[in-house]
Design a protein around this motif. Structure first.
Motif, PDB file in Angstrom:
ATOM      1  N   LEU A 189      43.743  30.899  41.442  1.00 37.12           N
ATOM      2  CA  LEU A 189      43.136  30.724  42.631  1.00 37.12           C
ATOM      3  C   LEU A 189      43.914  31.500  43.782  1.00 37.12           C
ATOM      4  CD1 LEU A 189      41.614  27.261  43.063  1.00 37.12           C
ATOM      5  CD2 LEU A 189      40.327  29.395  42.435  1.00 37.12           C
ATOM      6  N   ALA A 221      32.011  33.433  44.174  1.00 36.98           N
ATOM      7  CA  ALA A 221      33.409  32.988  44.099  1.00 36.98           C
ATOM      8  C   ALA A 221      34.512  33.578  45.167  1.00 36.98           C
ATOM      9  CB  ALA A 221      34.169  33.084  42.761  1.00 36.98           C
ATOM     10  N   ASP A 222      34.398  34.640  45.473  1.00 38.72           N
ATOM     11  CA  ASP A 222      35.304  35.473  46.614  1.00 38.72           C
ATOM     12  C   ASP A 222      34.940  34.802  47.796  1.00 38.72           C
ATOM     13  OD1 ASP A 222      36.168  37.051  44.657  1.00 38.72           O
ATOM     14  OD2 ASP A 222      35.028  38.858  45.164  1.00 38.72           O
ATOM     15  N   ARG A 269      43.935  35.179  43.490  1.00 40.10           N
ATOM     16  CA  ARG A 269      42.757  35.786  43.711  1.00 40.10           C
ATOM     17  C   ARG A 269      42.744  35.767  45.332  1.00 40.10           C
ATOM     18  NH1 ARG A 269      39.342  39.844  42.741  1.00 40.10           N
ATOM     19  NH2 ARG A 269      37.318  39.525  43.556  1.00 40.10           N
ATOM     20  N   HIS A 318      33.711  31.987  48.498  1.00 39.15           N
ATOM     21  CA  HIS A 318      34.167  30.510  48.273  1.00 39.15           C
ATOM     22  C   HIS A 318      35.662  30.620  48.842  1.00 39.15           C
ATOM     23  CE1 HIS A 318      34.642  26.493  47.448  1.00 39.15           C
ATOM     24  NE2 HIS A 318      35.720  26.533  46.862  1.00 39.15           N
TER      25      HIS A 318
END
Length: 403
Positions: free
Chosen positions: A394, A306-307, A397, A309
């Motif tokens: 999003l 996820a990071d 993050r 991406h």
């Protein structure tokens, strides 16, 4: 350093043999060859093939050729014999290409030498040649067979080196094909490339990149030659078969192999998607401080997809943050940070309640309520909108990764 065959023969013991021995040997070549071939096939398992097979014909031809050369040497020891040398080098190449070994090849030469030495001595006795020639005759047989054996081994080793070079070139081509992002143009099937590279395609592969290690060699326990490796700039890029997925190399083996280096292991993917694993690794290494990977350690990229991406689209993430969180930008830095922290806790909570937020942040529930009311006012009631919550999460993050 070994002497060239011509020099070995010219300096050998043939000068001590009567030149007539060659004419005595020639009529008996077929009969002695038959004995030699029978003994070789009986004592060396690799040569137990029918005489009408390709291997059987090569064996008979080589034995007869060796004896004709011996006869020629007794008549003219200085002759170069290049055509015979070329034959036995070719024989060595054929042995390698047929999957046999130098052990079997040399064993066949030894058996032939033993039979030849005995039969040549019988010829000398039958012809009433002086008994003094028996020792030089025996020495000539050993010298001759040793020289031919060396030439065959040279041919075998040369063919082996050539084949290994072709395999290595094929493996580099396979690695390049695996790591190259498809561009819409047809390319050779991976299965065909893998067959030439002698690298059976596994179910899944993963890319391992070691920073500033181009040209280095890393051994991963359990893999050995199963690693495809390329240098890309200053980095060493390796394709590993199924690491940590029931394959021969586990994550700890990889970690041990790159200890002391900055490295990243990408997610395991189908071989056709190996380039995706490499993209993930490069993003992670380029932002390794953002993803929490220390220098001199192995980053497991699959744990941080996820990071990675988000970092891959960090420039878009900044635009998203400006739009989704713009209401916080006009506030004093301390207050904006506290409200951003509260918004993150709210979005990560299950029930989106003040007590739950208060517990996550370690603050009084009444303080949490005040902050939540302030957020609701700043964002004009959008905290209930799923699309806004997704975008805000999003954005938060992405901003956290960029700090």
């Amino acid at each position: 350093m070994q002497n060239p065959p011509g020099e070995t023969f010219a300096r050998g013991p043939w000068h001590e043999l009567p030149t007539s021995f060659g004419s005595l040997l020639r009529p008996r070549i077929d009969a002695i060859a038959s004995d030699m071939v029978e003994a070789i096939r009986d004592e060396v398992p690799a040569y137990r093939r029918p005489l009408d097979s390709s291997m059987g014909r090569d064996l008979v031809d080589s034995v007869c050729r060796a004896m004709r050369q011996f006869a020629e040497l007794t008549e003219a020891p200085e002759s170069a014999q290049d055509h015979h040398v070329r034959h036995f080098r070719h024989l060595g190449r054929v042995e390698f290409l047929n999957g046999r070994t130098t052990d079997g090849l040399q064993a066949a030469f030894r058996v032939g030498a033993r039979v030849g030495s005995r039969r040549y001595a019988e010829i000398a006795r039958t012809a009433s040649l002086p008994t003094e020639i028996v020792l030089p005759l025996h020495e000539a047989v050993l010298t001759h067979i040793n020289a031919l054996s060396n030439e065959a081994v040279r041919g075998f080793v040369a063919a082996q080196a050539r084949a290994e070079g072709e395999v290595q070139r094929s493996r580099r081509a396979l690695a390049q094909a695996l790591l190259e992002q498809p561009r819409g143009t047809p390319r050779e099937p991976l299965e065909a490339l893998a067959a030439r590279a002698r690298w059976p395609l596994p179910r899944r592969v993963a890319c391992l990149v070691v920073r500033d290690a181009a040209g280095s060699r890393f051994t991963v326990p359990g893999l050995g030659g199963e690693v495809l490796a390329l240098s890309r700039g200053a980095d060493l890029v390796m394709v590993l078969p199924e690491p940590g997925d029931g394959g021969p190399a586990g994550i700890e083996d990889v970690r041990s192999a790159v200890r002391g280096c900055t490295a990243a292991l990408g997610p395991a993917v189908a071989p056709r998607d190996a380039w995706v694993s490499l993209v993930c690794v490069r993003l992670a290494l380029n932002h390794h401080r953002d993803t929490g990977a220390p220098d001199g350690g192995l980053l497991i990229v699959g744990d941080r997809l996820a990071d990675v991406h988000l970092l891959g689209g960090a420039h878009i993430g900044r635009l998203l943050a400006d739009r989704a969180l713009g209401a916080l930008d006009g506030l004093p830095a301390g207050r904006a940070a506290r409200l951003a922290e509260t918004l993150d806790a709210l979005l990560m909570s299950w029930g989106r309640s003040a007590p739950e937020v208060a517990q996550a942040l370690g603050i009084h529930p009444q303080t949490a309520r005040k902050r939540l009311r302030r957020l609701d006012a700043l964002f004009d009631g959008r905290l209930a909108d799923p699309d806004f919550r997704f975008a805000a999460l999003l954005a938060l993050r992405t901003r956290a990764l960029g700090k």
